[in-house]
Design an enzyme around this catalytic site. Structure first.
Site, PDB file in Angstrom:
ATOM      1  N   MET A  90       0.843  -1.202   0.000  1.00 34.65           N
ATOM      2  CA  MET A  90       0.000   0.000   0.000  1.00 34.65           C
ATOM      3  C   MET A  90       0.878   1.252   0.000  1.00 34.65           C
ATOM      4  O   MET A  90       0.405   2.350   0.303  1.00 34.65           O
ATOM      5  CB  MET A  90      -0.936   0.004   1.213  1.00 34.65           C
ATOM      6  CG  MET A  90      -1.907  -1.174   1.194  1.00 34.65           C
ATOM      7  SD  MET A  90      -3.437  -0.857   2.086  1.00 34.65           S
ATOM      8  CE  MET A  90      -2.823  -0.519   3.723  1.00 34.65           C
ATOM      9  N   GLY A  91       2.156   1.093  -0.317  1.00 33.20           N
ATOM     10  CA  GLY A  91       3.045   2.255  -0.382  1.00 33.20           C
ATOM     11  C   GLY A  91       3.501   2.713   0.985  1.00 33.20           C
ATOM     12  O   GLY A  91       3.407   1.964   1.961  1.00 33.20           O
ATOM     13  N   HIS A 123       9.049  -3.541   3.571  1.00 37.52           N
ATOM     14  CA  HIS A 123       8.653  -3.742   2.176  1.00 37.52           C
ATOM     15  C   HIS A 123       9.885  -4.080   1.316  1.00 37.52           C
ATOM     16  O   HIS A 123       9.843  -4.989   0.485  1.00 37.52           O
ATOM     17  CB  HIS A 123       8.015  -2.476   1.600  1.00 37.52           C
ATOM     18  CG  HIS A 123       6.777  -2.010   2.301  1.00 37.52           C
ATOM     19  ND1 HIS A 123       6.728  -0.867   3.040  1.00 37.52           N
ATOM     20  CD2 HIS A 123       5.520  -2.534   2.350  1.00 37.52           C
ATOM     21  CE1 HIS A 123       5.507  -0.690   3.523  1.00 37.52           C
ATOM     22  NE2 HIS A 123       4.752  -1.688   3.125  1.00 37.52           N
ATOM     23  N   GLN A 172     -10.343  -2.654   2.220  1.00 37.18           N
ATOM     24  CA  GLN A 172      -9.885  -3.270   3.456  1.00 37.18           C
ATOM     25  C   GLN A 172      -9.888  -2.309   4.649  1.00 37.18           C
ATOM     26  O   GLN A 172      -9.414  -2.654   5.721  1.00 37.18           O
ATOM     27  CB  GLN A 172      -8.508  -3.905   3.269  1.00 37.18           C
ATOM     28  CG  GLN A 172      -7.361  -2.944   3.053  1.00 37.18           C
ATOM     29  CD  GLN A 172      -6.103  -3.677   2.626  1.00 37.18           C
ATOM     30  OE1 GLN A 172      -5.996  -4.204   1.519  1.00 37.18           O
ATOM     31  NE2 GLN A 172      -5.123  -3.740   3.511  1.00 37.18           N
ATOM     32  N   GLN A 230       5.703 -11.614   7.282  1.00 37.42           N
ATOM     33  CA  GLN A 230       5.247 -12.307   8.495  1.00 37.42           C
ATOM     34  C   GLN A 230       4.640 -11.313   9.490  1.00 37.42           C
ATOM     35  O   GLN A 230       3.882 -11.679  10.372  1.00 37.42           O
ATOM     36  CB  GLN A 230       6.456 -13.036   9.089  1.00 37.42           C
ATOM     37  CG  GLN A 230       6.227 -13.786  10.380  1.00 37.42           C
ATOM     38  CD  GLN A 230       5.274 -14.946  10.221  1.00 37.42           C
ATOM     39  OE1 GLN A 230       5.249 -15.595   9.179  1.00 37.42           O
ATOM     40  NE2 GLN A 230       4.469 -15.205  11.238  1.00 37.42           N
ATOM     41  N   GLN A 283      -2.955 -12.231   7.834  1.00 31.95           N
ATOM     42  CA  GLN A 283      -3.114 -11.998   6.389  1.00 31.95           C
ATOM     43  C   GLN A 283      -2.392 -13.079   5.578  1.00 31.95           C
ATOM     44  O   GLN A 283      -2.921 -13.609   4.600  1.00 31.95           O
ATOM     45  CB  GLN A 283      -2.552 -10.618   6.055  1.00 31.95           C
ATOM     46  CG  GLN A 283      -2.394 -10.327   4.583  1.00 31.95           C
ATOM     47  CD  GLN A 283      -1.928  -8.898   4.334  1.00 31.95           C
ATOM     48  OE1 GLN A 283      -2.703  -7.975   4.447  1.00 31.95           O
ATOM     49  NE2 GLN A 283      -0.667  -8.716   4.014  1.00 31.95           N
ATOM     50  N   VAL A 315      10.726  -7.154   9.782  1.00 32.83           N
ATOM     51  CA  VAL A 315      11.845  -6.223   9.909  1.00 32.83           C
ATOM     52  C   VAL A 315      11.496  -5.231  11.010  1.00 32.83           C
ATOM     53  O   VAL A 315      10.392  -4.667  11.021  1.00 32.83           O
ATOM     54  CB  VAL A 315      12.124  -5.501   8.576  1.00 32.83           C
ATOM     55  CG1 VAL A 315      13.252  -4.495   8.732  1.00 32.83           C
ATOM     56  CG2 VAL A 315      12.457  -6.516   7.492  1.00 32.83           C
ATOM     57  N   SER A 360       6.292  -0.308  10.321  1.00 29.10           N
ATOM     58  CA  SER A 360       4.946  -0.210   9.781  1.00 29.10           C
ATOM     59  C   SER A 360       4.767   1.189   9.213  1.00 29.10           C
ATOM     60  O   SER A 360       5.285   2.161   9.775  1.00 29.10           O
ATOM     61  CB  SER A 360       3.926  -0.436  10.913  1.00 29.10           C
ATOM     62  OG  SER A 360       2.651   0.042  10.522  1.00 29.10           O
TER      63      SER A 360
HETATM   64  P1  AMP Z   1       1.351  -2.949   3.478  1.00 30.21           P
HETATM   65  O1  AMP Z   1       1.939  -1.891   2.610  1.00 30.21           O
HETATM   66  O2  AMP Z   1       1.258  -2.554   4.902  1.00 30.21           O
HETATM   67  O3  AMP Z   1       0.090  -3.538   2.912  1.00 30.21           O
HETATM   68  O4  AMP Z   1       2.404  -4.131   3.465  1.00 30.21           O
HETATM   69  C1  AMP Z   1       2.830  -4.725   2.269  1.00 30.21           C
HETATM   70  C2  AMP Z   1       3.627  -5.962   2.588  1.00 30.21           C
HETATM   71  O5  AMP Z   1       4.756  -5.626   3.392  1.00 30.21           O
HETATM   72  C3  AMP Z   1       2.800  -6.983   3.393  1.00 30.21           C
HETATM   73  O6  AMP Z   1       3.077  -8.288   2.904  1.00 30.21           O
HETATM   74  C4  AMP Z   1       3.329  -6.792   4.796  1.00 30.21           C
HETATM   75  O7  AMP Z   1       3.214  -7.945   5.599  1.00 30.21           O
HETATM   76  C5  AMP Z   1       4.780  -6.457   4.527  1.00 30.21           C
HETATM   77  N1  AMP Z   1       5.370  -5.771   5.679  1.00 30.21           N
HETATM   78  C6  AMP Z   1       4.894  -4.660   6.296  1.00 30.21           C
HETATM   79  N2  AMP Z   1       5.667  -4.347   7.354  1.00 30.21           N
HETATM   80  C7  AMP Z   1       6.646  -5.276   7.412  1.00 30.21           C
HETATM   81  C8  AMP Z   1       7.746  -5.514   8.292  1.00 30.21           C
HETATM   82  N3  AMP Z   1       8.006  -4.721   9.337  1.00 30.21           N
HETATM   83  N4  AMP Z   1       8.548  -6.571   8.042  1.00 30.21           N
HETATM   84  C9  AMP Z   1       8.288  -7.403   6.996  1.00 30.21           C
HETATM   85  N5  AMP Z   1       7.272  -7.232   6.131  1.00 30.21           N
HETATM   86  C10 AMP Z   1       6.453  -6.195   6.336  1.00 30.21           C
END
Ligand code: AMP
Length: 286
Positions: A30-31, A37, A61, A148, A153, A176, A185
């Site tokens: 989602m950027g 990411h 969502q 993870q 999800q 991470v 996040s």
């Molecule tokens: P999002 O942009 O929040 O929808 O996340 C996109 C992808 O990045 C998803 O598969 C998340 O699980 C992954 N992601 C987000 N934060 C982390 C993190 N801290 N460590 C690993 N993967 C992440």
């Protein structure tokens, strides 16, 4: 890096990239990109000849009182980061492109979608599975990479891919974290300096449970109580859930065995954060 804004253009670009038998890896996001990411992009790069990413803040969502409007968006920064990682294809569609008026079809993984975040955020996971199914049809990746960090999800997408026979390998990447343990996040940007410190209690609660488990404690109620108690110590943090579940079914486990998932969600101010650890006797919990 080629940027595609329409489904037709992205589908054609992905088919072209795969034509000579190249393995296509896909990282949906989602950027507001961060190292979490980018770690998925690097994992995709390491095992695929062509890598596609997507940036789409998926309205399906978000609940009616959630942060869809204020969700952080910085396309130019994200594009530069992906370019630096040598991503070949970026899909960045508009909401109208993904959901033209009249679209009424949903993809829902029943049962699993009501657990953990799905319990607190009704409709969230069917929004996720609907957009991911659409993205899989558009990109047709050989492998798709998910963090993870969003363990529920991940379980739901694995199940969707299996039940609906998507010919895609679902690959999980480890969480991470910032140097002090906070899981990265995009929503961490909402926290003020004081909340940023308070947010550390999520990871602390998981580490406490992990330590007890490594010391031989296997009783669900006692482990869960220890995690909840740790969160309660931070006055301004409001617990949403603290659960210990089977990582595949997301159902509570009775005897907390190897492979169980310890998951927490809490509100720090108005920011909802999630984190988890997998209990793993052979490698220690991650
Ligand atoms: P999002 O942009 O929040 O929808 O996340 C996109 C992808 O990045 C998803 O598969 C998340 O699980 C992954 N992601 C987000 N934060 C982390 C993190 N801290 N460590 C690993 N993967 C992440």
């Amino acid at each position: 890096m080629r940027i595609c804004q329409t489904i037709e253009e992205m589908r054609a670009a992905c088919r072209e990239a795969k034509r000579s038998g190249k393995r296509l890896g896909f990282v949906p996001t989602m950027g507001a990109l961060h190292e979490g990411h980018l770690s998925l992009v690097r994992a995709a790069k390491a095992s695929c000849e062509v890598v596609a990413a997507s940036i789409f803040v998926n309205p399906l969502q978000f609940g009616p009182r959630e942060d869809l409007q204020k969700y952080p968006r910085d396309f130019d920064r994200d594009r530069a980061l992906l370019e630096k990682e040598s991503v070949e294809l970026l899909f960045a569609p508009s909401v109208e492109e993904m959901y033209p008026p009249g679209a009424i079809t949903w993809v829902e993984v029943e049962g699993l979608s009501d657990r953990l975040d799905g319990h607190s955020r009704p409709g969230h996971f069917r929004g996720v599975t609907t957009v991911v199914a659409k993205l899989f049809h558009i990109v047709e990746p050989d492998a798709a990479y998910f963090g993870q960090k969003d363990a529920a999800q991940l379980a739901i997408i694995r199940r969707m891919a299996r039940d609906l026979n998507f010919p895609v390998e679902i690959v999980a990447g480890p969480i991470v974290r910032e140097a002090d343990g906070l899981a990265m996040s995009s929503r961490n940007a909402y926290l003020n300096p004081q909340q940023r410190k308070q947010a550390l209690v999520l990871h602390r609660s998981l580490l406490r449970v992990k330590k007890l488990w490594e010391g031989g404690e296997r009783d669900l109620a006692r482990l869960r109580a220890a995690g909840r108690e740790e969160i309660a110590r931070e006055d301004s943090v409001r617990l949403d859930y603290f659960e210990i579940v089977d990582a595949g079914s997301l159902e509570p486990v009775v005897d907390v065995a190897d492979g169980a998932l310890v998951a927490v969600a809490a509100l720090v101010g108005t920011t909802r954060l999630i984190d988890n650890v997998a209990l793993d006797a052979s490698h220690g919990a991650r």
